[in-house]
Design a protein around this motif. Structure first.
Motif, mmCIF file in Angstrom:
data_model
loop_
_atom_site.group_PDB
_atom_site.id
_atom_site.type_symbol
_atom_site.label_atom_id
_atom_site.label_comp_id
_atom_site.label_asym_id
_atom_site.label_seq_id
_atom_site.Cartn_x
_atom_site.Cartn_y
_atom_site.Cartn_z
ATOM 1 N N LEU A 397 -13.888 -6.232 2.027
ATOM 2 C CA LEU A 397 -12.918 -5.192 2.349
ATOM 3 C C LEU A 397 -13.023 -4.113 1.286
ATOM 4 C CD1 LEU A 397 -9.653 -7.221 3.159
ATOM 5 C CD2 LEU A 397 -11.538 -6.654 4.683
ATOM 6 N N THR A 398 -13.120 -2.856 1.705
ATOM 7 C CA THR A 398 -13.098 -1.738 0.759
ATOM 8 C C THR A 398 -11.984 -0.787 1.173
ATOM 9 O OG1 THR A 398 -14.828 -0.641 2.061
ATOM 10 C CG2 THR A 398 -15.526 -1.854 0.113
ATOM 11 N N PHE A 399 -11.435 -0.069 0.202
ATOM 12 C CA PHE A 399 -10.210 0.698 0.432
ATOM 13 C C PHE A 399 -10.385 2.148 0.007
ATOM 14 C CE2 PHE A 399 -9.265 -3.681 -0.655
ATOM 15 C CZ PHE A 399 -8.535 -4.088 0.445
ATOM 16 N N VAL A 400 -9.926 3.059 0.855
ATOM 17 C CA VAL A 400 -9.947 4.497 0.572
ATOM 18 C C VAL A 400 -8.522 5.009 0.707
ATOM 19 C CG1 VAL A 400 -10.844 6.737 1.261
ATOM 20 C CG2 VAL A 400 -12.289 4.716 1.437
ATOM 21 N N ASN A 401 -8.117 5.881 -0.205
ATOM 22 C CA ASN A 401 -6.743 6.346 -0.228
ATOM 23 C C ASN A 401 -6.431 7.331 0.882
ATOM 24 O OD1 ASN A 401 -5.618 5.076 -2.574
ATOM 25 N ND2 ASN A 401 -7.098 6.252 -3.737
ATOM 26 N N SER A 402 -5.147 7.374 1.231
ATOM 27 C CA SER A 402 -4.599 8.487 1.977
ATOM 28 C C SER A 402 -4.470 9.670 1.021
ATOM 29 C CB SER A 402 -3.228 8.103 2.527
ATOM 30 O OG SER A 402 -2.488 9.245 2.855
ATOM 31 N N PRO A 403 -4.478 10.901 1.533
ATOM 32 C CA PRO A 403 -4.257 12.054 0.644
ATOM 33 C C PRO A 403 -2.883 12.055 -0.008
ATOM 34 C CG PRO A 403 -5.199 12.754 2.735
ATOM 35 C CD PRO A 403 -4.824 11.318 2.893
ATOM 36 N N THR A 404 -1.932 11.301 0.551
ATOM 37 C CA THR A 404 -0.571 11.341 0.021
ATOM 38 C C THR A 404 -0.169 10.100 -0.760
ATOM 39 O OG1 THR A 404 0.253 10.487 2.126
ATOM 40 C CG2 THR A 404 0.232 12.873 1.833
ATOM 41 N N MET A 405 -0.767 8.958 -0.472
ATOM 42 C CA MET A 405 -0.398 7.719 -1.160
ATOM 43 C C MET A 405 -1.628 6.825 -1.255
ATOM 44 S SD MET A 405 2.754 7.135 -2.212
ATOM 45 C CE MET A 405 3.091 5.384 -2.039
ATOM 46 N N PRO A 406 -1.681 5.971 -2.268
ATOM 47 C CA PRO A 406 -2.819 5.068 -2.379
ATOM 48 C C PRO A 406 -2.670 3.859 -1.464
ATOM 49 C CG PRO A 406 -1.282 4.652 -4.140
ATOM 50 C CD PRO A 406 -0.742 5.836 -3.381
ATOM 51 N N THR A 407 -3.801 3.288 -1.061
ATOM 52 C CA THR A 407 -3.727 1.940 -0.531
ATOM 53 C C THR A 407 -3.391 1.050 -1.717
ATOM 54 O OG1 THR A 407 -6.113 1.738 -0.860
ATOM 55 C CG2 THR A 407 -5.360 2.286 1.339
ATOM 56 N N ARG A 408 -2.497 0.100 -1.513
ATOM 57 C CA ARG A 408 -2.076 -0.687 -2.667
ATOM 58 C C ARG A 408 -1.610 -2.074 -2.256
ATOM 59 N NH1 ARG A 408 3.776 1.719 -4.658
ATOM 60 N NH2 ARG A 408 4.765 1.856 -2.624
ATOM 61 N N TYR A 409 -1.541 -2.927 -3.255
ATOM 62 C CA TYR A 409 -1.154 -4.319 -3.111
ATOM 63 C C TYR A 409 0.025 -4.513 -4.051
ATOM 64 C CZ TYR A 409 -1.816 -9.443 -3.141
ATOM 65 O OH TYR A 409 -1.658 -10.803 -3.031
ATOM 66 N N TYR A 410 1.198 -4.776 -3.488
ATOM 67 C CA TYR A 410 2.354 -4.853 -4.368
ATOM 68 C C TYR A 410 3.388 -5.824 -3.816
ATOM 69 C CZ TYR A 410 5.106 -1.717 -1.313
ATOM 70 O OH TYR A 410 5.787 -1.160 -0.280
ATOM 71 N N THR A 411 4.409 -6.056 -4.610
ATOM 72 C CA THR A 411 5.450 -7.001 -4.229
ATOM 73 C C THR A 411 6.808 -6.331 -4.335
ATOM 74 O OG1 THR A 411 6.310 -9.240 -4.580
ATOM 75 C CG2 THR A 411 5.784 -7.954 -6.553
ATOM 76 N N ASN A 412 7.711 -6.722 -3.428
ATOM 77 C CA ASN A 412 9.105 -6.305 -3.516
ATOM 78 C C ASN A 412 9.936 -7.418 -2.906
ATOM 79 O OD1 ASN A 412 8.762 -6.002 -0.765
ATOM 80 N ND2 ASN A 412 8.870 -3.792 -0.760
ATOM 81 N N THR A 413 11.086 -7.108 -2.350
ATOM 82 C CA THR A 413 11.943 -8.162 -1.800
ATOM 83 C C THR A 413 11.313 -8.863 -0.607
ATOM 84 O OG1 THR A 413 13.061 -6.480 -0.450
ATOM 85 C CG2 THR A 413 14.048 -7.024 -2.582
ATOM 86 N N ARG A 414 10.284 -8.251 0.015
ATOM 87 C CA ARG A 414 9.607 -8.886 1.149
ATOM 88 C C ARG A 414 8.392 -9.699 0.693
ATOM 89 N NH1 ARG A 414 9.746 -3.664 3.230
ATOM 90 N NH2 ARG A 414 7.494 -3.648 3.447
ATOM 91 N N GLY A 415 8.218 -9.856 -0.603
ATOM 92 C CA GLY A 415 7.096 -10.631 -1.112
ATOM 93 C C GLY A 415 5.845 -9.799 -1.289
ATOM 94 N N ASN A 416 4.725 -10.478 -1.588
ATOM 95 C CA ASN A 416 3.450 -9.791 -1.780
ATOM 96 C C ASN A 416 2.948 -9.263 -0.443
ATOM 97 O OD1 ASN A 416 3.664 -10.789 -4.368
ATOM 98 N ND2 ASN A 416 2.250 -12.470 -4.021
ATOM 99 N N HIS A 417 2.449 -8.028 -0.415
ATOM 100 C CA HIS A 417 1.845 -7.524 0.805
ATOM 101 C C HIS A 417 0.956 -6.320 0.515
ATOM 102 C CE1 HIS A 417 5.808 -5.566 0.444
ATOM 103 N NE2 HIS A 417 5.268 -4.505 1.026
ATOM 104 N N PHE A 418 0.119 -6.026 1.511
ATOM 105 C CA PHE A 418 -0.829 -4.926 1.458
ATOM 106 C C PHE A 418 -0.219 -3.722 2.162
ATOM 107 C CE2 PHE A 418 -3.997 -2.723 4.135
ATOM 108 C CZ PHE A 418 -4.787 -2.146 3.159
ATOM 109 N N GLN A 419 -0.417 -2.533 1.596
ATOM 110 C CA GLN A 419 0.155 -1.316 2.178
ATOM 111 C C GLN A 419 -0.920 -0.256 2.351
ATOM 112 O OE1 GLN A 419 2.763 0.850 -0.382
ATOM 113 N NE2 GLN A 419 3.508 2.196 1.202
ATOM 114 N N MET A 420 -0.959 0.361 3.536
ATOM 115 C CA MET A 420 -1.828 1.506 3.773
ATOM 116 C C MET A 420 -1.031 2.570 4.526
ATOM 117 S SD MET A 420 -5.723 1.658 5.199
ATOM 118 C CE MET A 420 -5.449 1.461 6.953
ATOM 119 N N ILE A 421 -1.047 3.801 4.011
ATOM 120 C CA ILE A 421 -0.272 4.896 4.588
ATOM 121 C C ILE A 421 -1.140 5.654 5.604
ATOM 122 C CG2 ILE A 421 1.182 6.888 3.989
ATOM 123 C CD1 ILE A 421 2.169 4.325 2.880
ATOM 124 N N ALA A 422 -0.530 6.558 6.344
ATOM 125 C CA ALA A 422 -1.269 7.370 7.304
ATOM 126 C C ALA A 422 -2.447 8.069 6.624
ATOM 127 C CB ALA A 422 -0.345 8.404 7.936
#
Length: 748
Positions: A397-422
């Motif tokens: 898997l390779t990741f390229v950013n959105s112009p507005t936000m990065p693809t990222r791997y982070y945790t919050n109250t919903r636990g660990n998860h992967f995020q990709m913006i428009a």
């Protein structure tokens, strides 16, 4: 309900018409109200009684109970959530004849009544008890209920007769034979319908049972209750397994069950564990089994354990051939003919093993990739996936950013998860000689706080193959060496499951990306937005970062121009000198040009030398405040006047003005230094980054000093002071100024 009615019968009855008000907005009764993060404090855990009227929560299949809640606007209201209900009732001898509702602004009545008629926000009828069910979240400020003496037309609650209540299927299965049972069903699924015996197998989270006397469809999801008679019969065949008892419910009343089409879910199980009475009627899946024909029958083997697989429900084609190896077999478990069987409910329940097929699971929830995880806050950069490539098995898997936000791997109250913006991208690549045949994503589920509804966030398009990986389709299929997904909206995932197989003549290969080579930042800035570029860096210098060492917001310039680096896959800091090349994508902004990193950007392709010196563009404001200087460091002389708490204006000797450090000027800056508002110099030298906004360019200072300093980009010449001097905004000064100063850590 019986207890409530009994309590009400003890109250004095009104002879004629009466009016009762439930005022949730003003709450004269002092009922508990949920607010802030404690919304559940307002849950209706017990009935509300005003006068002779009782209001009770009937949650049904709603995600949460009705509650009195004060939202951010400070207004209290009664919230009834989708598929939830409230029940109004009065004692024997009385009737509810009218209810007028005052809704909170923006909410319509839209409640279905069990009896009577609704028009606008008024219900009319004649009933001792009325159930109001909501199709979406509804917010009520006030209920005014009119009651009167009952008469011959008063609708009274149906009295149901049964011997015992069962809260779930497991409890029902334990009831004595011959008893009339009220069985409550919560998200129970109809596993299969046997049209020969007019018989259903239904299953909830606790177990499975047989059901007759009803009319449902296979795959229905059931909520509500059924009243019927419990019976069981012994299956007394001799064979390799113990005898078993088959349990059934012969329904006499199923009017209170809501059946909605659903998706059948099976439970994975080991072959040897199926032979258990508790599994009779359950939908089960065995994985990685060998299929053998023995005599007239087929069996699924796992080691020495076996279970018969049989087309008991006639769903397979007449000429169907069982595979020798099955990736999985799903079916309803039954005991029949002295042996346990697994009977498929559709052809797709049998998944054959494709030669050398391999499944790779990228589990972000469990982090089986051992990636750094960012927090949803100040250190979210740690989980930045920009430019990263993650390889497991034969999949990358390779990741390229959105112009507005990065693809990222982070945790919050919903636990660990992967995020990709428009407009972000993720590429899935198979190893040489392999092909990607399917991709399944598991979304990170979230709950809409306003409606209580469960939603998923998956919005991707693919450059090849079938499937968009959208909210209602979580699977991509195809035959390709490489698949590129582009986000069309915010995406949050728990896992990505990729299946590969040997490449063949039908495998679609992918062409490599084409990068336009440019020799300077000025040439890069001239490219069209969206262009992939290989940018040569020649003594380019990092002029500033947003928060010290940074990956997200970096300002870089060479001798020709400046630009905004976005989401580097590694850290850079101010005054780092760069030589070599990077692979980026061009994005146009009001603030000037942005270079978003691609996965090809690597420290192997350029060198970093520390402690360089930024050469600012010097001149009067009219000279430096031009488009080609956006994102570059400029140096101007003038009078710095503080005009507000967050805004200041720099005016040079020619009378030209520019806003300084103004985050409200149309675009929040990525370089925000301390506020300089309120500081006044007769003459000052300002060094900072020229930043474009929708309301005109702005200058974000790196230093402001009262006297001209040739090299004053990152430090302040304090030679006139024996100790460090700061103003109340934390700006270092070269000498004491009028008013309060911080000298040696003390106010002077």
């Amino acid at each position: 309900m019986l207890l409530v009615l009994t309590a009400l019968m003890a109250l004095p009855l009104t002879a004629g018409a009466a009016e009762t008000t439930f005022d949730f907005e003003n709450n004269p009764q002092g009922w508990p109200v949920g607010e802030g993060v404690n919304f559940a404090d307002g849950n209706l855990t017990s009935p509300l009684i005003v006068g002779e009227v009782t209001l009770a929560n009937v949650q049904g299949v709603a995600s949460q109970p009705a509650r009195i809640m004060r939202a951010n606007d400070g207004v209290s209201a009664l919230y009834v959530y989708k598929n939830g209900s409230i029940q109004l009732s009065v004692a024997e001898g009385r009737a509810i004849t009218k209810m007028e509702v005052t809704m909170k602004s923006g909410s319509s009545f839209d409640l279905t009544a069990s009896t009577g008629a609704v028009e606008a926000n008024v219900w009319t009828g004649n009933a001792q008890e009325v159930l109001f069910t909501s199709s979406a979240t509804r917010m009520m400020l006030k209920l005014v209920v009119t009651t009167d003496a009952e008469n011959d037309e008063t609708v009274k609650p149906t009295v149901e007769s049964f011997d015992v209540e069962a809260e779930n299927i497991a409890a029902f299965n334990a009831v004595e034979d011959g008893k009339t049972v009220k069985l409550t069903l919560k998200d129970a699924q109809v596993n299969v319908f046997d049209d020969i015996f007019n018989f259903y197998f239904i299953e909830d989270a606790t177990g499975a049972t047989g059901l007759t006397g009803v009319s449902f469809n296979a795959g229905d999801c059931l909520n509500g209750y059924i009243i019927g008679t419990k019976s069981s019969s012994e299956l007394d065949w001799s064979g390799e397994y113990p005898d078993y008892v088959e349990i059934k419910l012969a329904a006499s009343n199923a009017d209170n069950v809501k059946a909605e089409a659903g998706e059948l879910k099976s439970t994975a199980i080991e072959v040897g564990a199926i032979a258990d009475g508790k599994n009779h009627g359950r939908l089960l899946t065995v994985n990685n089994v060998e299929i053998r024909k023995e005599g007239r029958f087929y069996y699924a083997y796992s080691g020495d354990d076996r279970v018969q697989v049989k087309d008991a429900y006639m769903v397979l084609p007449y000429d169907y051939e069982w595979p020798e190896q099955a990736k999985s077999v799903t079916g309803v478990a039954t005991f029949n003919g002295a042996r346990w069987q697994l009977a498929p409910t559709k052809v797709e329940d049998i998944v054959a093993v494709v030669a050398e097929e391999v499944e790779t699971v990228f589990d972000f929830a469990l982090n089986n990739m051992s990636l750094p995880i960012g927090q949803n806050g100040s250190d979210s950069e740690l989980g930045n996936l920009a430019g990263k490539a993650v390889t497991m098995g034969d999949v990358t898997l390779t990741f390229v950013n959105s112009p507005t936000m990065p693809t990222r791997y982070y945790t919050n109250t919903r636990g660990n998860h992967f995020q990709m913006i428009a407009n972000g991208q993720m590429r899935v690549t198979a190893a040489e000689g392999r092909a990607i045949t399917s991709i399944v994503v598991k979304p990170n589920y979230t709950t809409n706080s306003a409606t209580g509804a469960t939603v998923t966030n998956v919005n991707w398009t693919a450059d090849k193959g079938e499937g968009t990986l959208s909210t209602d389709k979580m699977t991509w299929t195809g035959n390709a060496t490489n698949v590129r997904f582009t986000g069309t909206g915010a995406t949050y995932l728990d896992s990505i499951i990729v299946v590969t197989a040997p490449a063949d003549d039908n495998t679609v290969t992918s062409e490599a990306d084409t990068f336009t080579e440019v020799a300077t930042i000025a040439e890069f800035n001239a490219l069209a937005s969206g262009t992939l570029a290989k940018l040569q860096l020649s003594d380019a210098i990092v002029s500033a970062t947003a928060l010290g060492p940074s990956r997200w917001a970096i300002y870089v310039q060479d001798a020709t121009a400046g630009a905004h680096m976005y989401c580097m896959p590694f850290e850079l800091k101010a005054n780092d000198v760069l030589n070599g090349f990077i692979y980026v994508v061009k994005n146009n902004q009001t603030a000037g040009s942005r270079m978003a990193m691609t996965e090809l950007t690597s420290t192997d392709d350029f060198t970093v030398t520390e402690n360089g010196t930024v050469e600012p563009v010097e001149g009067m404001l009219a000279e430096v405040n031009v488009a080609e200087n956006l994102n570059r460091v400029v140096k101007v002389e003038g009078v710095f006047l503080g005009t507000a708490a967050t805004t200041a204006t720099l005016t040079d000797s020619e009378g030209t003005e520019i806003t300084v450090n103004n985050p409200s000027s149309g675009m929040s800056p990525y370089v925000i230094t301390d506020s300089f508002a309120g500081v006044s110099y007769a003459s000052a030298t300002v060094v900072g980054i020229l930043y474009g906004t929708t309301k005109g360019n702005s200058l974000y200072p790196l230093s402001i000093v009262e006297k001209d300093i040739a090299d004053g980009i990152a430090t302040v010449n304090a030679s006139d002071a024996d100790v460090e001097v700061y103003n109340l905004q934390g700006i270092r000064l070269n000498r004491l100024q009028k008013g309060l100063n911080i000298v040696g850590g003390k106010k002077v």
